[in-house]
Design a protein around this motif. Structure first.
Motif, PDB file in Angstrom:
ATOM      1  N   ALA A 160       8.748   5.481   6.485  1.00 17.18           N
ATOM      2  CA  ALA A 160       7.738   5.749   5.464  1.00 17.18           C
ATOM      3  C   ALA A 160       7.494   4.468   4.676  1.00 17.18           C
ATOM      4  CB  ALA A 160       8.201   6.857   4.537  1.00 17.18           C
ATOM      5  N   VAL A 161       6.240   4.086   4.535  1.00 16.61           N
ATOM      6  CA  VAL A 161       5.861   2.879   3.801  1.00 16.61           C
ATOM      7  C   VAL A 161       4.938   3.287   2.654  1.00 16.61           C
ATOM      8  CG1 VAL A 161       4.859   0.570   3.933  1.00 16.61           C
ATOM      9  CG2 VAL A 161       5.971   1.568   5.955  1.00 16.61           C
ATOM     10  N   PHE A 162       5.283   2.868   1.450  1.00 13.26           N
ATOM     11  CA  PHE A 162       4.481   3.162   0.270  1.00 13.26           C
ATOM     12  C   PHE A 162       4.243   1.868  -0.503  1.00 13.26           C
ATOM     13  CE2 PHE A 162       7.098   6.925   1.054  1.00 13.26           C
ATOM     14  CZ  PHE A 162       6.149   7.943   1.062  1.00 13.26           C
ATOM     15  N   ARG A 163       3.298   1.896  -1.391  1.00 12.79           N
ATOM     16  CA  ARG A 163       3.074   0.725  -2.236  1.00 12.79           C
ATOM     17  C   ARG A 163       2.521   1.142  -3.584  1.00 12.79           C
ATOM     18  NH1 ARG A 163      -1.992  -1.462  -3.234  1.00 12.79           N
ATOM     19  NH2 ARG A 163      -3.734  -0.582  -2.068  1.00 12.79           N
ATOM     20  N   ASP A 164       2.711   0.275  -4.574  1.00 15.41           N
ATOM     21  CA  ASP A 164       1.960   0.350  -5.818  1.00 15.41           C
ATOM     22  C   ASP A 164       1.303  -1.009  -6.017  1.00 15.41           C
ATOM     23  OD1 ASP A 164       3.974  -1.327  -6.812  1.00 15.41           O
ATOM     24  OD2 ASP A 164       5.048   0.303  -7.802  1.00 15.41           O
ATOM     25  N   SER A 165       0.950  -1.348  -7.204  1.00 14.92           N
ATOM     26  CA  SER A 165       0.209  -2.602  -7.403  1.00 14.92           C
ATOM     27  C   SER A 165       1.058  -3.848  -7.181  1.00 14.92           C
ATOM     28  CB  SER A 165      -0.378  -2.639  -8.815  1.00 14.92           C
ATOM     29  OG  SER A 165       0.667  -2.564  -9.779  1.00 14.92           O
ATOM     30  N   ARG A 166       2.409  -3.724  -7.302  1.00 10.13           N
ATOM     31  CA  ARG A 166       3.266  -4.905  -7.243  1.00 10.13           C
ATOM     32  C   ARG A 166       4.393  -4.817  -6.232  1.00 10.13           C
ATOM     33  NH1 ARG A 166       6.250  -5.508 -11.513  1.00 10.13           N
ATOM     34  NH2 ARG A 166       6.094  -3.329 -12.161  1.00 10.13           N
TER      35      ARG A 166
END
Length: 262
Positions: A160-166
């Motif tokens: 599972a790969v997630f991201r936010d702004s940083r």
């Protein structure tokens, strides 16, 4: 009543957030105030006596430790960190839970390790954070680009790969918040649970809940019959909706869950 709550942007807010009203600081970082609860939220959890709150967060153990004194002061003893892969009891990892998480994520281990090695070859060591075998993340100014690369180059069935702004996060696919919530519920013998969360990380937990509280951006991902959509300051509105739910629950937990699962 068992209640799982996300932390950042659900229960607490970064010092960068401009939220009016009084603040109760709950986290310091490098000698500076880092995160706060609103006074309304802090007052609600100090006074309530019918919920068993369990934080369920993507923070790792070290990051959670900065919050532990404030939450322990509320009488909260258990926390599920690293997306639920690690159970902390008064700050100490539960060995049985840890071993079970390793077993559950075994089928994803090869892809997780391959992704970790891939990232190590791409970024500087100080930008890669890996505290346990269940999650790593990268602090980067190019989160969108790294996220797209990892989604393209890894097997989504196992990673599972997630991201936010940083930041970009990678976790074994089998270790999601929904699975952790169900494990804890079964282990503790509770009939059902309420959950609150604000992000993509929280969707499995919200979907598996008997009733869930989410902000306006998430409802499409959660079945309509079990969701309560909160506007305004999310943490404060959660407190308002929980107060209303208590009145509903006074008719009996079995009746409540039967009604909301029909």
């Amino acid at each position: 009543m068992l209640f799982f709550t996300d932390l950042d942007n659900t229960l607490i807010y970064s010092h960068r957030h401009c939220i009016p009203g009084d603040r109760v600081w709950v986290e310091m970082l490098n000698g500076r105030n880092q995160s706060f609860m609103t006074a309304r939220t802090a007052g609600f959890y100090r006074a309530q006596d019918w919920l068993l709150p369990v934080p369920l967060t993507t923070r790792n153990s070290q990051q959670y430790a900065r919050l532990a004194p404030a939450l322990e002061a509320l009488g909260w003893h258990d926390a599920l960190v690293s997306n639920g892969a690690v159970l902390l009891r008064d700050g100490v990892p539960d060995r049985e839970w840890w071993a079970e998480s390793l077993e559950i994520s075994g089928r994803d281990r090869s892809e997780y390790n391959a992704a970790l090695e891939l990232v190590r070859g791409m970024v500087s060591p100080d930008s890669l954070v890996s505290r346990d075998p269940f999650m790593f993340y990268v602090k980067t100014g190019s989160a969108a680009e790294l996220y797209s690369f990892l989604v393209r180059e890894t097997d989504a069935a196992h990673l599972a790969v997630f991201r936010d702004s940083r930041k970009v996060y990678c976790l074994p696919r089998s270790l999601n918040k929904g699975a952790a919530a169900r494990r804890y519920q079964i282990r503790s013998g509770h009939e059902g649970y309420i959950a609150a969360g604000d992000s993509e990380f929280d969707i499995p937990m919200l979907r598996a809940a008997d009733i869930c509280l989410c902000p306006e951006g998430l409802p499409d991902f959660v079945p309509a019959g079990k969701r309560i959509v909160c506007s305004g300051v999310f943490s404060d509105t959660i407190c308002d909706r929980l107060t209303e739910l208590r009145e509903t629950l006074s008719g009996g937990r079995s009746a409540f869950f039967q009604r909301n699962n029909t």
